[in-house]
Design a protein around this motif. Structure first.
Motif, mmCIF file in Angstrom:
data_model
loop_
_atom_site.group_PDB
_atom_site.id
_atom_site.type_symbol
_atom_site.label_atom_id
_atom_site.label_comp_id
_atom_site.label_asym_id
_atom_site.label_seq_id
_atom_site.Cartn_x
_atom_site.Cartn_y
_atom_site.Cartn_z
ATOM 1 N N VAL A 96 0.831 -1.210 0.000
ATOM 2 C CA VAL A 96 0.000 0.000 0.000
ATOM 3 C C VAL A 96 0.863 1.257 0.000
ATOM 4 N N ILE A 97 1.855 1.320 0.912
ATOM 5 C CA ILE A 97 2.665 2.548 0.970
ATOM 6 C C ILE A 97 3.531 2.689 -0.270
ATOM 7 N N SER A 98 3.968 1.568 -0.834
ATOM 8 C CA SER A 98 4.752 1.648 -2.070
ATOM 9 C C SER A 98 3.909 2.195 -3.211
ATOM 10 N N TRP A 99 2.664 1.742 -3.282
ATOM 11 C CA TRP A 99 1.795 2.178 -4.377
ATOM 12 C C TRP A 99 1.513 3.676 -4.313
ATOM 13 N N TYR A 100 1.385 4.210 -3.117
ATOM 14 C CA TYR A 100 1.011 5.617 -2.977
ATOM 15 C C TYR A 100 2.197 6.573 -2.915
ATOM 16 N N TYR A 101 3.387 6.084 -2.530
ATOM 17 C CA TYR A 101 4.467 7.035 -2.263
ATOM 18 C C TYR A 101 5.720 6.845 -3.110
ATOM 19 N N ILE A 102 5.813 5.766 -3.869
ATOM 20 C CA ILE A 102 6.942 5.598 -4.778
ATOM 21 C C ILE A 102 6.525 6.078 -6.165
ATOM 22 N N PRO A 103 7.395 6.834 -6.868
ATOM 23 C CA PRO A 103 7.035 7.349 -8.188
ATOM 24 C C PRO A 103 6.576 6.250 -9.139
ATOM 25 N N LYS A 104 5.609 6.604 -9.991
ATOM 26 C CA LYS A 104 4.960 5.625 -10.860
ATOM 27 C C LYS A 104 5.913 5.038 -11.890
ATOM 28 N N ASN A 105 6.705 5.876 -12.538
ATOM 29 C CA ASN A 105 7.531 5.435 -13.645
ATOM 30 C C ASN A 105 8.946 5.107 -13.184
ATOM 31 N N CYS A 106 9.894 5.169 -14.096
ATOM 32 C CA CYS A 106 11.300 4.898 -13.767
ATOM 33 C C CYS A 106 11.963 6.191 -13.318
ATOM 34 N N GLY A 107 11.729 6.579 -12.074
ATOM 35 C CA GLY A 107 12.249 7.845 -11.570
ATOM 36 C C GLY A 107 11.309 8.970 -11.904
ATOM 37 N N GLU A 108 11.861 10.035 -12.435
ATOM 38 C CA GLU A 108 11.062 11.223 -12.750
ATOM 39 C C GLU A 108 10.574 11.239 -14.191
ATOM 40 N N LYS A 109 10.850 10.186 -14.951
ATOM 41 C CA LYS A 109 10.462 10.162 -16.364
ATOM 42 C C LYS A 109 9.926 8.797 -16.741
ATOM 43 N N PRO A 110 9.184 8.706 -17.863
ATOM 44 C CA PRO A 110 8.649 7.409 -18.287
ATOM 45 C C PRO A 110 9.761 6.406 -18.550
ATOM 46 N N CYS A 111 9.440 5.130 -18.379
ATOM 47 C CA CYS A 111 10.430 4.086 -18.625
ATOM 48 C C CYS A 111 10.779 4.043 -20.113
ATOM 49 N N PRO A 112 12.067 3.945 -20.449
ATOM 50 C CA PRO A 112 12.463 3.924 -21.857
ATOM 51 C C PRO A 112 12.080 2.623 -22.536
ATOM 52 N N ILE A 113 11.956 2.693 -23.853
ATOM 53 C CA ILE A 113 11.731 1.487 -24.648
ATOM 54 C C ILE A 113 13.086 0.845 -24.916
ATOM 55 N N ILE A 114 13.264 -0.396 -24.497
ATOM 56 C CA ILE A 114 14.555 -1.079 -24.621
ATOM 57 C C ILE A 114 14.474 -2.092 -25.752
ATOM 58 N N PRO A 115 15.242 -1.894 -26.834
ATOM 59 C CA PRO A 115 15.228 -2.881 -27.926
ATOM 60 C C PRO A 115 15.697 -4.245 -27.437
ATOM 61 N N ALA A 116 15.141 -5.287 -28.031
ATOM 62 C CA ALA A 116 15.484 -6.657 -27.599
ATOM 63 C C ALA A 116 16.975 -6.934 -27.761
ATOM 64 N N LYS A 117 17.586 -6.367 -28.798
ATOM 65 C CA LYS A 117 19.003 -6.642 -29.041
ATOM 66 C C LYS A 117 19.906 -6.029 -27.969
ATOM 67 N N SER A 118 19.372 -5.064 -27.216
ATOM 68 C CA SER A 118 20.184 -4.449 -26.166
ATOM 69 C C SER A 118 20.546 -5.432 -25.066
ATOM 70 N N TYR A 119 19.711 -6.450 -24.878
ATOM 71 C CA TYR A 119 19.975 -7.408 -23.806
ATOM 72 C C TYR A 119 21.216 -8.249 -24.073
ATOM 73 N N SER A 120 21.685 -8.275 -25.332
ATOM 74 C CA SER A 120 22.909 -9.023 -25.634
ATOM 75 C C SER A 120 24.128 -8.378 -24.985
ATOM 76 N N GLN A 121 24.014 -7.099 -24.590
ATOM 77 C CA GLN A 121 25.120 -6.427 -23.909
ATOM 78 C C GLN A 121 25.477 -7.134 -22.607
ATOM 79 N N ILE A 122 24.480 -7.743 -21.991
ATOM 80 C CA ILE A 122 24.721 -8.405 -20.704
ATOM 81 C C ILE A 122 25.661 -9.577 -20.883
ATOM 82 N N VAL A 123 25.426 -10.393 -21.929
ATOM 83 C CA VAL A 123 26.274 -11.556 -22.176
ATOM 84 C C VAL A 123 27.685 -11.128 -22.543
ATOM 85 N N ARG A 124 27.806 -9.979 -23.229
ATOM 86 C CA ARG A 124 29.126 -9.499 -23.637
ATOM 87 C C ARG A 124 29.877 -8.817 -22.505
ATOM 88 N N ASN A 125 29.202 -8.573 -21.395
ATOM 89 C CA ASN A 125 29.834 -7.932 -20.241
ATOM 90 C C ASN A 125 30.595 -9.003 -19.455
#
Length: 412
Positions: free
Chosen positions: A181-210
């Motif tokens: 309940v407190i999280s729903w009312y007091y934590i910002p809705k999106n990813c911080g102060e701005k909407p969540c970015p659109i992440i292309p599927a190919k970006s996840y390959s960066q993790i394996v290359r790390n």
């Protein structure tokens, strides 16, 4: 000092820290007495208890990846609140159901909720802390909030709710609903102060290359497998040597008070000044010593001394693990990186619970489990020190700049 840093944090960070306090209060009311509760109230054997704990850990790891992805895509608030509700339902189920298969289902549900909640919360904290030192400070504050919740959990469980009473599970479930309940009312809705970015599927390959993140994750499996042994070993050791084993919940309270008092100086004097791999290696020294020394425990004071040794190691590894992941991650996918880190921790904890159950089945008084814990600690320490000098990790952590100075006659 950390109390000054807490006063200067924004309202979102304060709510996150309070939610962490609640989550640990609800979770650690259950964790110390769960093996005892399953053994005495549900008539399960040690192997079955190990399987239930392992099921929760494996569910946690799978849900962590999904939770991390969803936190980056639809916002952290929704995932934090949803995870809290699911986890609360799982804890209530431990009290409601008797069959082994139903308890396994509750363990899976509990892990699902924790897997959703944890990476979203850590990603939110990391996003609010901009530079390296602030990340370490923020995760140290997280550690203090967690330990306040843990210390209150032990007192509440033993002195108010009556040891291993089923009432504890219902109270814990209520705390997680309140967290939602407190999280729903007091934590910002999106990813911080701005909407969540659109992440292309190919970006996840960066993790394996790390490479640094991948190798660090593999060693993390071993760290978490060792770390999780205390939650299984202390209750079972207590059941073997104490007339009232439920008093073991007070050990978590003692440990948490130690952490609350010492986390600030440990962070200020040590964690911000030494290389992270060295901090982790030093932490494993204390964790391994704390677990292995349980073999010589003959009373509550011996168990408490082993727990106090362990908590020193926990104060070193917990904020260091989180800050290292945040440094290795890309900002756009920080939720995914923390989700994968929680996947790894769940994998290690699940493997640790299963192997720990097998080891302890040799006998609580046998030297075999405790010797294996000691040898495993030495192996992990050697791997961490080697990782400190591995070039991809040095580059990822920024250490290569200091190494270049050394080669030119500078000092590190």
């Amino acid at each position: 000092m950390l109390h000054h840093d807490f006063r200067n944090t924004g309202s979102s960070m304060k709510v996150l820290l309070f939610s962490i306090l609640l989550a640990h209060l609800g979770y650690y009311m259950i964790l110390p007495i769960l093996p005892i509760y399953l053994k005495l109230n549900k008539a399960l054997n040690v192997a079955e208890i190990g399987l239930i704990l392992a099921a929760g850990s494996f569910s946690f790891q799978a849900a962590s990846v999904v939770g991390g992805v969803l936190a980056d895509r639809i916002g952290r608030r929704t995932i934090i609140a949803l995870g809290a509700v699911i986890r609360g339902a799982g804890f209530a189920g431990y009290a409601l159901f008797q069959p082994f298969w139903a308890l396994m289902a509750m363990a899976l549900l509990n892990g699902l909720g924790g897997g959703f909640n944890a990476p979203a919360t850590k990603a939110a904290i990391a996003a609010l802390a901009s530079d390296t030192e602030k990340k370490t400070t923020a995760f140290s504050l997280r550690g203090i909030a967690a330990n306040i919740g843990t210390s209150l959990a032990g007192l509440l469980a033993y002195f108010v709710l009556g040891g291993s009473s089923p009432l504890i599970f219902y109270v814990s479930a209520g705390l997680f609903v309140f967290l939602a309940v407190i999280s729903w009312y007091y934590i910002p809705k999106n990813c911080g102060e701005k909407p969540c970015p659109i992440i292309p599927a190919k970006s996840y390959s960066q993790i394996v290359r790390n490479k640094a993140f991948v190798v660090f994750s593999l060693i993390s499996v071993l760290i978490w497998a060792l770390y999780t042994q205390l939650a299984l070993a202390i209750p079972l050791r207590a059941a073997a040597i104490l007339p009232d084993p439920s008093i073991v919940s007070l050990i978590w309270t003692i440990n948490s008070i130690i952490a609350i008092l010492l986390q600030a100086p440990v962070s200020a004097w040590l964690l911000n000044k030494i290389q992270p791999m060295y901090a982790l290696a030093l932490g494993i020294v204390f964790i391994g010593a704390g677990i292995s020394s349980l073999y010589w425990s003959r009373n509550f004071y011996g168990l408490a001394a082993s727990g106090a040794t362990f908590i020193i190691g926990e104060m070193l590894i917990m904020p260091t693990m989180d800050s290292t992941v945040s440094r290795l991650a890309t900002a756009q996918m920080i939720g995914v990186f923390f989700g994968l880190a929680n996947f790894i921790s769940g994998l290690g904890e699940g493997a640790g619970n299963y192997t720990g159950g097998l080891l302890l089945s040799f006998g609580i008084r046998s030297p075999i489990p405790w010797a294996v814990y000691a040898v495993s600690s030495v192996v992990i320490i050697v791997l961490l020190v080697a990782l400190r000098f591995w070039l991809p990790m040095r580059m990822a952590m920024g250490d290569h700049q200091h190494s270049n100075l050394n080669e030119k006659g500078g000092v590190e």
